[in-house]
Every structure is written in C-alpha cells, then in structure tokens.
Motif scaffolding. Structure first.
Motif, PDB file in Angstrom:
ATOM      1  N   LEU A  16      -0.036   3.168 -13.730  1.00 49.64           N
ATOM      2  CA  LEU A  16      -0.968   3.027 -12.553  1.00 49.64           C
ATOM      3  C   LEU A  16      -1.705   4.372 -12.274  1.00 49.64           C
ATOM      4  O   LEU A  16      -2.921   3.893 -12.346  1.00 49.64           O
ATOM      5  CB  LEU A  16      -0.269   2.466 -11.434  1.00 49.64           C
ATOM      6  N   CYS A  17      -1.009   5.370 -12.485  1.00 50.53           N
ATOM      7  CA  CYS A  17      -1.983   6.585 -12.106  1.00 50.53           C
ATOM      8  C   CYS A  17      -3.234   6.854 -13.271  1.00 50.53           C
ATOM      9  O   CYS A  17      -4.272   7.181 -12.865  1.00 50.53           O
ATOM     10  CB  CYS A  17      -1.145   7.752 -12.050  1.00 50.53           C
ATOM     11  N   TYR A  18      -2.647   6.609 -14.592  1.00 50.61           N
ATOM     12  CA  TYR A  18      -3.760   6.749 -15.524  1.00 50.61           C
ATOM     13  C   TYR A  18      -4.563   5.939 -15.493  1.00 50.61           C
ATOM     14  O   TYR A  18      -5.768   6.195 -15.652  1.00 50.61           O
ATOM     15  CB  TYR A  18      -2.976   6.725 -16.720  1.00 50.61           C
ATOM     16  N   TRP A  19      -4.199   4.608 -15.129  1.00 46.45           N
ATOM     17  CA  TRP A  19      -5.430   3.409 -15.038  1.00 46.45           C
ATOM     18  C   TRP A  19      -6.371   3.819 -13.908  1.00 46.45           C
ATOM     19  O   TRP A  19      -7.469   3.682 -13.881  1.00 46.45           O
ATOM     20  CB  TRP A  19      -4.489   2.011 -14.939  1.00 46.45           C
ATOM     21  N   LYS A  31       0.721  -1.313  -0.063  1.00 42.58           N
ATOM     22  CA  LYS A  31      -0.053  -0.025   0.168  1.00 42.58           C
ATOM     23  C   LYS A  31       0.800   1.451  -0.083  1.00 42.58           C
ATOM     24  O   LYS A  31       0.559   2.359  -0.711  1.00 42.58           O
ATOM     25  CB  LYS A  31      -1.019   0.162   1.276  1.00 42.58           C
ATOM     26  N   TRP A  32       2.085   1.439   0.804  1.00 40.12           N
ATOM     27  CA  TRP A  32       2.686   2.332   0.757  1.00 40.12           C
ATOM     28  C   TRP A  32       3.714   2.816   0.148  1.00 40.12           C
ATOM     29  O   TRP A  32       3.955   3.732  -0.355  1.00 40.12           O
ATOM     30  CB  TRP A  32       3.258   2.569   2.424  1.00 40.12           C
ATOM     31  N   LYS A  33       4.661   1.820  -0.297  1.00 38.01           N
ATOM     32  CA  LYS A  33       5.835   1.989  -1.212  1.00 38.01           C
ATOM     33  C   LYS A  33       5.564   2.953  -2.544  1.00 38.01           C
ATOM     34  O   LYS A  33       5.976   3.715  -2.823  1.00 38.01           O
ATOM     35  CB  LYS A  33       6.562   0.835  -1.623  1.00 38.01           C
ATOM     36  N   PRO A  34       4.378   2.388  -3.311  1.00 39.18           N
ATOM     37  CA  PRO A  34       4.060   3.255  -4.674  1.00 39.18           C
ATOM     38  C   PRO A  34       3.773   4.584  -4.289  1.00 39.18           C
ATOM     39  O   PRO A  34       4.046   5.256  -4.895  1.00 39.18           O
ATOM     40  CB  PRO A  34       2.940   2.441  -5.182  1.00 39.18           C
ATOM     41  N   LEU A  35       3.186   4.952  -3.258  1.00 37.46           N
ATOM     42  CA  LEU A  35       2.912   6.355  -2.846  1.00 37.46           C
ATOM     43  C   LEU A  35       4.032   7.087  -2.240  1.00 37.46           C
ATOM     44  O   LEU A  35       4.196   8.291  -2.713  1.00 37.46           O
ATOM     45  CB  LEU A  35       1.680   6.454  -1.507  1.00 37.46           C
ATOM     46  N   ILE A  36       4.920   6.550  -1.696  1.00 35.71           N
ATOM     47  CA  ILE A  36       6.001   7.098  -1.186  1.00 35.71           C
ATOM     48  C   ILE A  36       6.965   7.556  -2.572  1.00 35.71           C
ATOM     49  O   ILE A  36       7.211   8.493  -2.756  1.00 35.71           O
ATOM     50  CB  ILE A  36       6.957   6.210  -0.417  1.00 35.71           C
ATOM     51  N   ILE A  37       7.044   6.403  -3.514  1.00 36.96           N
ATOM     52  CA  ILE A  37       7.762   6.654  -4.697  1.00 36.96           C
ATOM     53  C   ILE A  37       7.067   7.686  -5.544  1.00 36.96           C
ATOM     54  O   ILE A  37       7.929   8.739  -5.937  1.00 36.96           O
ATOM     55  CB  ILE A  37       7.839   5.380  -5.481  1.00 36.96           C
ATOM     56  N   TYR A  38       5.802   7.758  -5.555  1.00 34.10           N
ATOM     57  CA  TYR A  38       5.153   8.786  -6.352  1.00 34.10           C
ATOM     58  C   TYR A  38       5.479  10.218  -5.594  1.00 34.10           C
ATOM     59  O   TYR A  38       5.861  11.183  -6.625  1.00 34.10           O
ATOM     60  CB  TYR A  38       3.645   8.524  -5.954  1.00 34.10           C
ATOM     61  N   HIS A  39       5.329  10.150  -4.568  1.00 32.82           N
ATOM     62  CA  HIS A  39       5.639  11.875  -3.951  1.00 32.82           C
ATOM     63  C   HIS A  39       7.325  11.991  -4.060  1.00 32.82           C
ATOM     64  O   HIS A  39       7.383  13.278  -4.130  1.00 32.82           O
ATOM     65  CB  HIS A  39       5.216  11.650  -2.564  1.00 32.82           C
ATOM     66  N   GLY A  46      15.643   3.959  -9.031  1.00 34.10           N
ATOM     67  CA  GLY A  46      14.295   4.232  -8.560  1.00 34.10           C
ATOM     68  C   GLY A  46      13.266   4.925  -9.579  1.00 34.10           C
ATOM     69  O   GLY A  46      12.124   4.727  -9.852  1.00 34.10           O
ATOM     70  N   TRP A  47      14.254   5.870 -10.424  1.00 33.91           N
ATOM     71  CA  TRP A  47      13.392   6.655 -11.469  1.00 33.91           C
ATOM     72  C   TRP A  47      13.096   5.718 -12.522  1.00 33.91           C
ATOM     73  O   TRP A  47      11.893   6.161 -13.392  1.00 33.91           O
ATOM     74  CB  TRP A  47      14.444   7.484 -12.040  1.00 33.91           C
ATOM     75  N   GLY A  48      13.637   4.435 -12.789  1.00 32.00           N
ATOM     76  CA  GLY A  48      13.211   3.573 -13.585  1.00 32.00           C
ATOM     77  C   GLY A  48      11.558   3.007 -13.425  1.00 32.00           C
ATOM     78  O   GLY A  48      10.998   2.387 -14.174  1.00 32.00           O
ATOM     79  N   LEU A  49      11.189   3.330 -12.114  1.00 29.51           N
ATOM     80  CA  LEU A  49       9.879   2.859 -11.754  1.00 29.51           C
ATOM     81  C   LEU A  49       8.797   3.961 -12.279  1.00 29.51           C
ATOM     82  O   LEU A  49       7.678   3.788 -12.545  1.00 29.51           O
ATOM     83  CB  LEU A  49       9.626   2.576 -10.376  1.00 29.51           C
TER      84      LEU A  49
END
Length: 128
Positions: free
Chosen positions: A101-104, A27-35, A91-94
């Motif tokens: 995922l955001c668009y979807w 739940k949290w890692k994608p949000l951390i990476i996004y921010h 990390g930027w490779g993600l």
C-alpha cells in the motif's frame, strides 16, 4: 479471541479482503500499524506521529487492534504508569500488505503531483 469467535454468530464473507478490512480498515488503524512496524510506541508517541487523531479515537482503535490480537499492550508498574504498544507476531503478518500500500501510494502521488517529494513529508529520510 478463539472463545469469542466460537460464541459469535458466524459472519459470511464473499472475499478475504472483507475480513482484512474489518480488522485493519478505516483511516487510523493502518497508520497505527505502520508506525508500530518501527518498534513499540507509547500512546503519546503515536499521537505525535499521527497528528489528526484524537486521544479517544486512538484509544478506541488500539483497543480494537488489541482485541483482534494485532497489537499487544504492555503495562509497566511504575509511577506514572507507562503503557507501550507493539505488534504481535500475528500483526506482523500485515507488513507485506502495508508495504505494498505504501509503494502504491507513493506511485500514486508521483502520478498525480509529478514529484511526490513536494507532498510527501520527509520522503528522503524515510527511504534511506
């Protein structure tokens, strides 16, 4: 990280998405990476941007991302100590995966709610 990989028993994966989810899943890692894609952040900034996360969980997730070389931690020698996290080049490779995922997710909200702006906070300011 390379030495750790060599010392570990090699895990078998059936598909690459398993490895990706192992590193950035949950739940949290994608949000951390996004921010962190918007620039380096202090722990307190990440807590404000991710309201449901506890300090302990944020620290745990950041340590995991740091161990996997997705984020880098920089400690400034000042009082009180200042710590900043930023994405590494690895990390930027993600970014492409998270963008998709955001668009979807936005398309999904549109499908489910009809007007995603009713449930997606500050949608207009994020897309400009």
């Amino acid at each position: 990280m390379t030495e750790q990989r060599e010392n570990r028993v090699r895990k078998k994966y059936k598909v690459g998405v398993e490895a990706a989810l192992e590193v950035m899943g949950g739940k949290w890692k994608p949000l951390i990476i996004y921010h962190l894609m918007t620039g380096p952040k202090r722990t307190s900034e990440l807590r404000r941007l991710i309201p449901g996360i506890t300090q302990k969980m944020l620290t745990t997730q950041l340590r995991g991302l740091e161990k996997d070389e997705i984020v880098a931690r920089k400690i400034y020698q000042e009082i009180p100590p200042k710590v900043e996290y930023k994405l590494t080049p690895y990390g930027w490779g993600l970014k492409p995966a998270l963008d998709l995922l955001c668009y979807w997710g936005e398309d999904h909200l549109e499908k489910v709610y009809g007007d995603k702006s009713k449930v997606l906070e500050e949608f207009e300011s994020r897309t400009k």
